[in-house]
Design a protein around this motif. Structure first.
Motif, PDB file in Angstrom:
ATOM      1  N   ALA A 274      -8.243   1.297   7.100  1.00 22.24           N
ATOM      2  CA  ALA A 274      -7.383   0.325   6.711  1.00 22.24           C
ATOM      3  C   ALA A 274      -7.214  -0.841   7.688  1.00 22.24           C
ATOM      4  CB  ALA A 274      -5.687   1.067   6.934  1.00 22.24           C
TER       5      ALA A 274
ATOM      6  N   LEU B 147      -3.466  -0.915  -0.587  1.00 20.61           N
ATOM      7  CA  LEU B 147      -4.214  -0.377   0.078  1.00 20.61           C
ATOM      8  C   LEU B 147      -4.021   1.139  -0.499  1.00 20.61           C
ATOM      9  CD1 LEU B 147      -3.310  -1.124   3.833  1.00 20.61           C
ATOM     10  CD2 LEU B 147      -5.423  -1.830   2.477  1.00 20.61           C
TER      11      LEU B 147
ATOM     12  N   GLY C 226       0.677  -1.209  -0.055  1.00 25.65           N
ATOM     13  CA  GLY C 226      -0.045   0.064   0.196  1.00 25.65           C
ATOM     14  C   GLY C 226       0.748   1.558  -0.047  1.00 25.65           C
TER      15      GLY C 226
ATOM     16  N   SER D  37     -10.377  -2.908   6.784  1.00 25.31           N
ATOM     17  CA  SER D  37     -10.171  -3.734   5.504  1.00 25.31           C
ATOM     18  C   SER D  37      -9.242  -4.788   5.722  1.00 25.31           C
ATOM     19  CB  SER D  37      -9.590  -2.870   4.523  1.00 25.31           C
ATOM     20  OG  SER D  37     -10.557  -1.899   4.096  1.00 25.31           O
TER      21      SER D  37
ATOM     22  N   VAL E 172      -9.040   3.452   1.157  1.00 28.33           N
ATOM     23  CA  VAL E 172      -8.848   3.689   2.490  1.00 28.33           C
ATOM     24  C   VAL E 172      -8.685   5.542   2.719  1.00 28.33           C
ATOM     25  CG1 VAL E 172      -7.618   1.727   3.153  1.00 28.33           C
ATOM     26  CG2 VAL E 172      -6.322   3.760   2.212  1.00 28.33           C
TER      27      VAL E 172
ATOM     28  N   TYR F  95      -3.217  -7.398  -2.440  1.00 30.36           N
ATOM     29  CA  TYR F  95      -3.848  -6.443  -2.205  1.00 30.36           C
ATOM     30  C   TYR F  95      -3.200  -5.222  -2.017  1.00 30.36           C
ATOM     31  CZ  TYR F  95      -7.145 -10.253  -0.918  1.00 30.36           C
ATOM     32  OH  TYR F  95      -7.661 -11.434  -0.713  1.00 30.36           O
TER      33      TYR F  95
END
Length: 362
Positions: free
Chosen positions: A341, A313, A281, A344, A335, A311
């Motif tokens: 965050a 962020l 992220g 999630s 986010v 994934y």
């Protein structure tokens, strides 16, 4: 010589000439490409990225990777062939040189600025993480910078704690400018401060700094506006209840703030935020835990996916751009705050991925 052979030879010579011209022709562009990613829960050079002492920590697993972007240097002269190749390549972006180095900024100036932003992002990451966990952090308004040849030079110093301006208590850095600009240029303004050395000694001893003094400064006129200034930049200093060190060299800018905060939270809480998953992220973060946008989002997506992330962020303000060109196999997670965050990550950990807030290109 047959006409066909002559035509082919002439075409080849023209092509060679064009390629030579393209190599020699310099263009005002720079290149961005995916940089390395670093697991904030892991180690770099044998040292943990996040080092916490004076507080119980817990075992972590999986990845919470911060992402970076490589850029060509300020003095790099890109040629036309390189620019065309960069425009056609999927894993790089060609941008105007002034986008990365505005107003003739040198590479050294850019590096210094990025280092300062990186340092500030670490402080904000710590504050946001501890605040999210309900752990008290003491904050103070301080003098961050004193401008050379300004009225404040020699009277105020970096690290001085600003308690009040003209007797009005200061609670946020922006309060200082508001109080100073109530004056006209040439008028006196009185600062109540605790000297930097006194504040540093108190912090080392784990005590609240005491012993303020009053300093009077005659304001000057701002260069381009008719307003009063004293020539300082105010900022925030923090005292943490235990030691948190972030060990990561050769990285700059503020965009790792979110991932540092999540790594700190994971180390300070039982259980594992990632559930063993590979999550990457980006995003700036302020002391209140708000996530802000960053640059080079698409390059960071490519770097994250190449490293193995599933994934990503993504700051809300970067979502639209990220969704237009998302690498296959990478799920974007929108986010806005550190709390978003965390929620999630819980969904990812428990397998409830259908409920994840997604990014849209629309």
């Amino acid at each position: 010589m047959p006409r066909r052979t002559a035509t082919m030879l002439a075409s080849t010579l023209i092509l060679i000439a064009l390629l030579c011209a393209g190599v020699l022709m310099k263009v005002p562009y720079s290149e961005m490409s995916p940089g390395p990613t670093v697991n904030t829960l892991g180690k770099v050079g044998g040292e943990p990225v996040l080092q916490i002492s004076g507080r119980k920590t817990y075992k972590t697993s999986g990845n919470l990777n911060m992402t970076t972007v490589r850029v060509t240097g300020a003095d790099y002269n890109m040629n036309l062939v390189e620019a065309v190749y960069g425009w056609l390549a999927h894993d790089s972006v060609v941008v105007p040189h002034d986008t990365l180095y505005p107003n003739g900024k040198t590479e050294q100036q850019s590096t210094q600025e990025n280092a300062e932003e990186f340092s500030q992002s670490q402080e904000s990451a710590k504050v946001a993480a501890l605040t999210e966990l309900g752990i008290p952090v003491t904050s103070r308004v301080v003098v961050s910078t004193v401008i050379k040849d300004s009225p404040a030079q020699g009277k105020l110093h970096a690290g001085d704690v600003i308690k009040a301006v003209d007797g009005t208590a200061v609670k946020q850095p922006e309060d200082v400018a508001k109080l100073v600009t109530k004056h006209k240029p040439g008028e006196n303004v009185t600062f109540t401060v605790i000297p930097a050395k006194t504040a540093a000694a108190a912090e080392k001893a784990g005590k609240e700094p005491q012993g303020s003094e009053k300093i009077t400064i005659t304001t000057a006129k701002a260069a381009k506006e008719n307003r009063a200034i004293v020539g300082i930049q105010a900022g925030t200093d923090h005292t943490f209840p235990f030691r948190i060190d972030i060990k990561l060299a050769d990285v700059g800018g503020p965009s790792a703030g979110l991932m540092f905060s999540l790594g700190i939270i994971d180390k300070l809480t039982p259980g594992q935020l990632t559930g063993g998953k590979f999550i990457a992220g980006t995003g700036t973060i302020d002391d209140r835990g708000k996530v802000g946008p960053i640059g080079g989002i698409n390059m960071k997506l490519v770097g994250a996916r190449n490293a193995g992330a599933r994934y990503f962020l993504t700051p809300d303000d970067n979502c639209k751009a990220a969704a237009t060109d998302t690498p296959r196999g990478l799920t974007l997670v929108k986010v806005k705050t550190i709390d978003d965050a965390k929620k999630s990550l819980e969904k990812i950990r428990t397998g409830d991925t259908a409920a994840l807030p997604s990014c849209s290109a629309g």
